[in-house]
Scaffold this active site. Structure first.
Site, PDB file in Angstrom:
ATOM      1  N   ARG A 282       0.842  -1.208   0.000  1.00 43.63           N
ATOM      2  CA  ARG A 282       0.000   0.000   0.000  1.00 43.63           C
ATOM      3  C   ARG A 282       0.875   1.255   0.000  1.00 43.63           C
ATOM      4  O   ARG A 282       0.576   2.232  -0.683  1.00 43.63           O
ATOM      5  CB  ARG A 282      -0.947   0.004   1.212  1.00 43.63           C
ATOM      6  CG  ARG A 282      -2.046  -1.047   1.095  1.00 43.63           C
ATOM      7  CD  ARG A 282      -2.910  -1.092   2.350  1.00 43.63           C
ATOM      8  NE  ARG A 282      -3.800   0.041   2.473  1.00 43.63           N
ATOM      9  CZ  ARG A 282      -5.091   0.039   2.091  1.00 43.63           C
ATOM     10  NH1 ARG A 282      -5.610  -1.043   1.569  1.00 43.63           N
ATOM     11  NH2 ARG A 282      -5.825   1.112   2.235  1.00 43.63           N
TER      12      ARG A 282
ATOM     13  N   CYS B 272     -18.703   0.014   8.992  1.00 45.62           N
ATOM     14  CA  CYS B 272     -19.139   1.011   9.974  1.00 45.62           C
ATOM     15  C   CYS B 272     -20.514   0.657  10.534  1.00 45.62           C
ATOM     16  O   CYS B 272     -20.617   0.197  11.661  1.00 45.62           O
ATOM     17  CB  CYS B 272     -19.168   2.399   9.332  1.00 45.62           C
ATOM     18  SG  CYS B 272     -17.518   3.006   8.965  1.00 45.62           S
TER      19      CYS B 272
HETATM   20  N1  LIG Z   1     -14.342   3.693   6.122  1.00 44.94           N
HETATM   21  C1  LIG Z   1     -15.213   4.526   6.616  1.00 44.94           C
HETATM   22  O1  LIG Z   1     -16.147   4.919   5.955  1.00 44.94           O
HETATM   23  C2  LIG Z   1     -15.088   5.064   8.011  1.00 44.94           C
HETATM   24  C3  LIG Z   1     -15.803   6.215   8.356  1.00 44.94           C
HETATM   25  C4  LIG Z   1     -15.682   6.721   9.631  1.00 44.94           C
HETATM   26  C5  LIG Z   1     -14.887   6.052  10.545  1.00 44.94           C
HETATM   27  N2  LIG Z   1     -14.225   4.917  10.203  1.00 44.94           N
HETATM   28  C6  LIG Z   1     -13.387   4.268  11.210  1.00 44.94           C
HETATM   29  O2  LIG Z   1     -12.041   4.627  10.955  1.00 44.94           O
HETATM   30  C7  LIG Z   1     -11.179   3.552  11.283  1.00 44.94           C
HETATM   31  C8  LIG Z   1     -10.333   3.182  10.090  1.00 44.94           C
HETATM   32  O3  LIG Z   1     -11.180   2.642   9.083  1.00 44.94           O
HETATM   33  P1  LIG Z   1     -10.780   2.593   7.555  1.00 44.94           P
HETATM   34  O4  LIG Z   1     -12.049   2.302   6.827  1.00 44.94           O
HETATM   35  O5  LIG Z   1      -9.984   3.777   7.178  1.00 44.94           O
HETATM   36  O6  LIG Z   1      -9.856   1.296   7.528  1.00 44.94           O
HETATM   37  P2  LIG Z   1      -9.081   0.696   6.271  1.00 44.94           P
HETATM   38  O7  LIG Z   1      -9.146  -0.757   6.441  1.00 44.94           O
HETATM   39  O8  LIG Z   1      -9.532   1.342   5.017  1.00 44.94           O
HETATM   40  O9  LIG Z   1      -7.580   1.189   6.480  1.00 44.94           O
HETATM   41  C9  LIG Z   1      -6.809   0.875   7.539  1.00 44.94           C
HETATM   42  C10 LIG Z   1      -5.336   1.054   7.179  1.00 44.94           C
HETATM   43  O10 LIG Z   1      -4.617   0.833   8.374  1.00 44.94           O
HETATM   44  C11 LIG Z   1      -3.495   0.024   8.079  1.00 44.94           C
HETATM   45  N3  LIG Z   1      -3.109  -0.643   9.323  1.00 44.94           N
HETATM   46  C12 LIG Z   1      -3.697  -1.664   9.971  1.00 44.94           C
HETATM   47  N4  LIG Z   1      -3.044  -1.937  11.105  1.00 44.94           N
HETATM   48  C13 LIG Z   1      -2.011  -1.065  11.190  1.00 44.94           C
HETATM   49  C14 LIG Z   1      -0.986  -0.841  12.131  1.00 44.94           C
HETATM   50  N5  LIG Z   1      -0.897  -1.576  13.223  1.00 44.94           N
HETATM   51  N6  LIG Z   1      -0.083   0.124  11.890  1.00 44.94           N
HETATM   52  C15 LIG Z   1      -0.163   0.884  10.765  1.00 44.94           C
HETATM   53  N7  LIG Z   1      -1.126   0.730   9.833  1.00 44.94           N
HETATM   54  C16 LIG Z   1      -2.034  -0.230  10.054  1.00 44.94           C
HETATM   55  C17 LIG Z   1      -3.974  -0.909   6.983  1.00 44.94           C
HETATM   56  O11 LIG Z   1      -2.886  -1.442   6.248  1.00 44.94           O
HETATM   57  C18 LIG Z   1      -4.840   0.058   6.149  1.00 44.94           C
HETATM   58  O12 LIG Z   1      -4.073   0.729   5.188  1.00 44.94           O
HETATM   59  C19 LIG Z   1     -12.078   2.436  11.796  1.00 44.94           C
HETATM   60  O13 LIG Z   1     -12.179   2.521  13.179  1.00 44.94           O
HETATM   61  C20 LIG Z   1     -13.408   2.758  11.177  1.00 44.94           C
HETATM   62  O14 LIG Z   1     -14.488   2.256  11.920  1.00 44.94           O
HETATM   63  C21 LIG Z   1     -14.290   4.426   8.943  1.00 44.94           C
END
Ligand SMILES: NC(=O)c1ccc[n+]([C@@H]2O[C@H](COP(=O)([O-])OP(=O)(O)OC[C@H]3O[C@@H](n4cnc5c(N)ncnc54)[C@H](O)[C@@H]3O)[C@@H](O)[C@H]2O)c1
Length: 437
Positions: free
Chosen positions: A46, A266
């Site tokens: 990524r 979510c």
């Molecule tokens: N996607 C949405 O629409 C949305 C909206 C609001 C809130 N959220 C919240 O935001 C948070 C993140 O969600 P997302 O959808 O962006 O997730 P995602 O899966 O799209 O992205 C997560 C990223 O974090 C990286 N990652 C995982 N573990 C890691 C670590 N230990 N160190 C460094 N990088 C790491 C992964 O490789 C990935 O690139 C969640 O809690 C989710 O509930 C998501």
């Protein structure tokens, strides 16, 4: 403590974002328009894509990376150059629908190991009220050897990003911010105000901000669950739910929600964080879990009704061919994770139906990798289907006409319009049987 906002402005420290997914990357790039940013992710592939201006989540264009002062890295020691660290890693549930804190614990460990004195760590991941202070802070303290309050500060600022939505983007939605004390709150607010053009909302404390985020999704989940329940009832009555909702929607205070599948990471996940917390405090939630059960049941409901409709035309399930259009968790995104459409496919296959799948936003390779399913390109195939299930209202599907469907279907064709986006009158006039939620 030196004002971190000033250190950031004078380029004496950097902003770091840990976890560059749907939430992390847009924030990192937005800050990088003004300040120097480190974007950390555990996934080397990524990181490589982002260095080449490709958003792995396919929400952002390559032009969104233009001019950004950002260093993409998988090396956690880079965090030592930063005194404002934002954590945006996933918060999924496990197979028993319990919160899975593995990524949050791992990210807190990484940040803790590289935390320097007088930093602020801000969590954005969706959790239950209390999780940031109860789960994450002890890890930061243990790994860093520093003391929260005295040596570093923490805050929480939930994200409200809506994948596929080009209107309500990061900078245009009020951002809730919170801090462990008044000074930290102001510091965090000041820094986010640099990018959130519509401003920030200062929550009174971290738990309030955590709870505010989680209930946004609980409320949406429950409103959709109500519509789904009404749709099951009205189907039995023999009336169109859409027509009922159109009529009821003429009242000023009737809330406009529609029935549908609830997937994604979510709305279908976050309520379990709150119910887990409630149960740990001795209260078993009634309404929230009922909504979850009902929404999870809808895929089966769609599959069962497809088979019933086939039966009306003496089409036996084991001899029927069905095309499922749309495999992602919602319209106009490429994300297959936590999509409920796969439950429709599995259920139909259990009935013995020959099911093909297709998706306008995801490649055939991705569907193969994720589900082990061979998908079809219906535009290049002359296979005819007894029923077509329009499961996800991807934009190209909304433009399909009765003529298009006629070219893909057998005699007595059935259209299952899950989201109710097609012109049912036109389809019915052209000999289709149409059913939807
Ligand atoms: N996607 C949405 O629409 C949305 C909206 C609001 C809130 N959220 C919240 O935001 C948070 C993140 O969600 P997302 O959808 O962006 O997730 P995602 O899966 O799209 O992205 C997560 C990223 O974090 C990286 N990652 C995982 N573990 C890691 C670590 N230990 N160190 C460094 N990088 C790491 C992964 O490789 C990935 O690139 C969640 O809690 C989710 O509930 C998501």
């Amino acid at each position: 403590m030196n004002k971190i906002a000033n250190l950031i402005r004078s380029n004496e420290t950097k902003i770091s974002v840990v976890g560059l997914g749907y939430v992390g990357l847009p924030i990192a790039l937005e800050f990088a328009k003004k300040f120097s940013v480190i974007g950390l992710d555990i996934s080397e592939p990524r990181i490589e894509m982002m260095r080449n201006k490709i958003d792995p989540s396919r929400e952002l264009e390559s032009s969104d990376f233009d001019g950004a002062d950002i260093y993409f890295t998988a090396d956690p020691t880079e965090l030592q150059k930063s005194k404002f660290i934002i954590i945006t890693v996933p918060t999924p549930v496990d197979k028993n629908k319990q919160p899975d804190f593995t990524p949050l614990i791992a990210a807190s460990t990484t940040v803790g190991k590289n935390l320097t004195k007088d930093s602020i760590v801000i969590y954005e991941s969706t959790v239950y009220p209390g999780a940031t202070e109860e789960i994450c802070v002890p890890i930061l303290e243990k790994e860093s050897g520093l003391k929260v309050g005295a040596d570093f500060k923490i805050g929480y600022s939930p994200e409200r990003i809506n994948p596929g939505d080009k209107e309500h983007t990061l900078t245009k939605v009020t951002k809730i911010v919170s801090g462990m004390d008044e000074e930290t709150l102001e510091e965090i607010a000041e820094i986010y105000e640099e990018i959130i053009t519509v401003g920030v909302y200062r929550a009174s404390n971290i738990k309030v901000a955590e709870a505010a985020k989680v209930i946004e999704n609980v409320q949406r989940d429950l409103n959709i669950a109500l519509m789904n329940e009404l749709s099951v009832i009205f189907d039995k009555v023999g009336i169109s739910t859409r027509e009922v909702l159109d009529a009821a929607g003429t009242k000023w205070n009737f809330l406009k929600f529609s029935p549908g599948l609830v997937g994604g990471h979510c709305i279908g996940v976050d309520p379990y964080y709150l119910t887990y917390k409630a149960e740990s405090l001795g209260y078993t939630p009634e309404i929230i879990l009922a909504g979850r059960r009902l929404n999870d049941y809808m895929a089966k409901h769609v599959a069962v009704n497809t088979v019933k409709k086939l039966g009306h035309f003496h089409k036996v399930a084991t001899e029927s061919k069905v095309l499922v259009m749309g495999m992602t968790f919602k319209e106009n995104v490429s994300d297959l994770r936590n999509s409920k459409v796969i439950d429709i496919v599995k259920e139909l296959k259990d009935f013995g139906v020959d099911v093909d799948v297709t998706d306008a936003f995801t490649s055939q390779d991705e569907i193969k990798d994720f589900y082990g399913l061979d998908s079809v390109d219906y535009t290049k195939s002359d296979k005819k289907y007894d029923a077509i299930i329009l499961a996800v209202s991807h934009e190209p599907y909304t433009k399909l006409t009765a003529e298009d469907f006629a070219s893909m279907t057998t005699k007595n064709p059935i259209i299952i319009d899950v989201k109710g986006i097609l012109n049912h009158n036109e389809l019915t006039e052209n000999g289709f049987t149409v059913w939807g939620l």
